[in-house]
Design an enzyme around this catalytic site. Structure first.
Site, PDB file in Angstrom:
ATOM      1  N   MET A   1       0.827  -1.210   0.000  1.00  0.00           N
ATOM      2  CA  MET A   1       0.000   0.000   0.000  1.00  0.00           C
ATOM      3  C   MET A   1       0.858   1.255   0.000  1.00  0.00           C
ATOM      4  O   MET A   1       1.695   1.449   0.880  1.00  0.00           O
ATOM      5  CB  MET A   1      -0.952  -0.022   1.188  1.00  0.00           C
ATOM      6  CG  MET A   1      -1.869  -1.247   1.153  1.00  0.00           C
ATOM      7  SD  MET A   1      -3.174  -1.208   2.373  1.00  0.00           S
ATOM      8  CE  MET A   1      -4.204   0.110   1.731  1.00  0.00           C
TER       9      MET A   1
ATOM     10  N   GLY B   1      -0.527   4.330  -0.057  1.00  0.00           N
ATOM     11  CA  GLY B   1      -1.317   5.456   0.421  1.00  0.00           C
ATOM     12  C   GLY B   1      -2.152   6.087  -0.668  1.00  0.00           C
ATOM     13  O   GLY B   1      -2.879   7.047  -0.422  1.00  0.00           O
ATOM     14  N   GLY B   2      -2.058   5.549  -1.891  1.00  0.00           N
ATOM     15  CA  GLY B   2      -2.831   6.065  -3.013  1.00  0.00           C
ATOM     16  C   GLY B   2      -4.149   5.333  -3.183  1.00  0.00           C
ATOM     17  O   GLY B   2      -4.428   4.343  -2.503  1.00  0.00           O
TER      18      GLY B   2
ATOM     19  N   SER C   1      -3.973   1.164  -4.666  1.00  0.00           N
ATOM     20  CA  SER C   1      -3.678   0.086  -3.719  1.00  0.00           C
ATOM     21  C   SER C   1      -4.727   0.015  -2.617  1.00  0.00           C
ATOM     22  O   SER C   1      -5.017  -1.066  -2.093  1.00  0.00           O
ATOM     23  CB  SER C   1      -2.272   0.248  -3.134  1.00  0.00           C
ATOM     24  OG  SER C   1      -2.095   1.518  -2.540  1.00  0.00           O
TER      25      SER C   1
ATOM     26  N   MET D   1       5.969  -0.286   2.222  1.00  0.00           N
ATOM     27  CA  MET D   1       7.420  -0.445   2.204  1.00  0.00           C
ATOM     28  C   MET D   1       8.061   0.886   2.575  1.00  0.00           C
ATOM     29  O   MET D   1       7.895   1.874   1.867  1.00  0.00           O
ATOM     30  CB  MET D   1       7.884  -0.888   0.811  1.00  0.00           C
ATOM     31  CG  MET D   1       7.413  -2.268   0.424  1.00  0.00           C
ATOM     32  SD  MET D   1       7.551  -2.604  -1.359  1.00  0.00           S
ATOM     33  CE  MET D   1       9.223  -2.094  -1.699  1.00  0.00           C
TER      34      MET D   1
ATOM     35  N   CYS E   1      12.603  -1.205  -8.999  1.00  0.00           N
ATOM     36  CA  CYS E   1      11.903  -1.395  -7.725  1.00  0.00           C
ATOM     37  C   CYS E   1      10.931  -2.568  -7.826  1.00  0.00           C
ATOM     38  O   CYS E   1      10.862  -3.415  -6.929  1.00  0.00           O
ATOM     39  CB  CYS E   1      11.169  -0.118  -7.338  1.00  0.00           C
ATOM     40  SG  CYS E   1      10.330  -0.211  -5.740  1.00  0.00           S
TER      41      CYS E   1
ATOM     42  N   CYS F   1       9.844   8.773  -7.117  1.00  0.00           N
ATOM     43  CA  CYS F   1       9.355   8.889  -5.739  1.00  0.00           C
ATOM     44  C   CYS F   1      10.399   9.405  -4.758  1.00  0.00           C
ATOM     45  O   CYS F   1      10.051  10.010  -3.753  1.00  0.00           O
ATOM     46  CB  CYS F   1       8.791   7.546  -5.268  1.00  0.00           C
ATOM     47  SG  CYS F   1      10.030   6.285  -4.906  1.00  0.00           S
TER      48      CYS F   1
END
EC number: 2.8.1.13
Length: 361
Positions: free
Chosen positions: A12, A14-15, A18, A37, A106, A202
């Site tokens: 997740m 925070g968007g 997800s 993460m 990533c 990010c």
């Protein structure tokens, strides 16, 4: 006898994507665990800024969503892995005159490898994300399929999946459009339903990768010459890390005509400048390959190929080379093929595989 619910750990950010993925999986009967993460480094500017998936505010958004959905939430420390496998290679690629895609690294090393292994280590059956892509099993093989929302499809960044990873990954958002995902979030009362999508890198707060690299490795960024393809000096550049193939803006050159970056030479610390026609090419060499629909490319095949995230798939032929790499020959010239970016192969909506662009012919 009661059937044990399958456990899924949802990565997740925070968007909204997800967050809705977690909701959809809970509705489908899974035992859902939320996890973010923790990848931000010892950098207060990044840690405290709003929006991006690295920020503390993103963690709090994810925590609030999990509270709302009544599922457990954890923060997992991936700082060291992220630095070693994403940030440091990102910096080195630019120093070496290439243009990397950190999201692909990533996904490859952290989300669908290390996170999956951690999840399996605590008895979780699947991991899930909010990516816009679909996973389907055809015969005895798992396939990665383009999302139903063509504008938001993210398969370009997901071509490194192994069969085992695909077998243990869920992507529920792939069946929906982005607009519908936002509607679902609003319907169930999630505060993130109108949260802006994160589009920048990010871990770079102002999207200025050149400044970021200068701060991280000041000795590696040196000014040098802009040259034309004959080697004539046209002016001074501030360091090759600031430039990418096809770039026109921000060159600071006045030569009386529109000019573009056509090549970057880390050996001589030169940035080659030319006309727009010089950045259109038809052939490339790709390495670091991964194929999903088969294990190894045995013969040349016709595909559609994408050379960057925002590109449209273009008809091409991929030819296996003796050294394990492939040559990609496009039917038509492509604009600004760039070393360090990925080339991803498709058969219609099915992802065949992909690799890293190593040379332009």
């Amino acid at each position: 006898m009661s059937l044990t619910k399958k456990k899924v750990l949802v990565g997740m950010s925070g968007g909204v994507d997800s967050s809705v993925a977690a909701y959809l999986l809970k509705e489908q009967g899974y035992e859902v665990i939320g996890a973010t993460m923790q990848i931000w480094q010892e950098d207060k500017e990044v840690e405290e800024r709003e929006g991006g998936c690295c920020s503390l505010s993103a963690v709090e958004d994810a925590r609030r969503v999990c509270d709302k959905l009544d599922i457990p939430f954890y923060v997992l420390n991936f700082r060291d892995s992220f630095k070693k496998k994403v940030i440091e290679p990102f910096i080195q690629e630019y120093i070496d005159g290439r243009t990397p895609n950190p999201c692909i690294e990533c996904n490859k090393h952290l989300k669908f490898d290390e996170l999956l292994r951690k999840a399996q280590g605590i008895g979780v059956d699947y991991i899930a994300t909010g990516h816009y892509a679909k996973i389907e099993k055809k015969d005895d093989r798992y396939m990665l399929i383009r999302s139903d929302d063509d504008r938001k499809d993210q398969t370009y960044a997901l071509y490194n999946f192994t069969q085992d990873q695909l077998a243990h990954t869920l992507m529920p958002c792939g069946e929906y459009t982005k607009d519908r995902i936002r509607e679902i979030a609003k319907e169930i009362g999630l505060a993130v339903h109108n949260k802006k999508d994160s589009e920048e890198i990010c871990f770079i707060s102002d999207n200025d990768h050149g400044k970021y690299i200068l701060n991280a490795k000041p000795g590696a960024v040196k000014s040098g010459n802009f040259v034309d393809k004959s080697g004539n000096v046209l002016g001074k550049h501030k360091g090759i890390v600031y430039y990418t193939i096809g770039q026109r803006k921000g060159l600071g050159l006045s030569v009386g005509r529109p000019v573009f970056v056509t090549d970057i030479n880390p050996r001589t610390n030169e940035v080659v400048i030319g006309a727009e026609e010089d950045i259109f090419k038809t052939e490339l060499i790709a390495g670091d390959l991964n194929f999903i629909t088969f294990d190894k490319l045995e013969k040349e095949i016709e595909v559609e190929a994408k050379i960057r995230y925002s590109a449209k798939p273009a008809k091409a032929t991929i030819v296996p080379l003796k050294d394990g790499r492939v040559k990609v020959v496009f039917d038509e010239k492509q604009r600004a093929i760039t070393k360090g970016q990925s080339v991803v192969f498709y058969n219609g909506n099915i992802v065949i595989g992909g690799g890293i662009i190593e040379a332009i012919i």
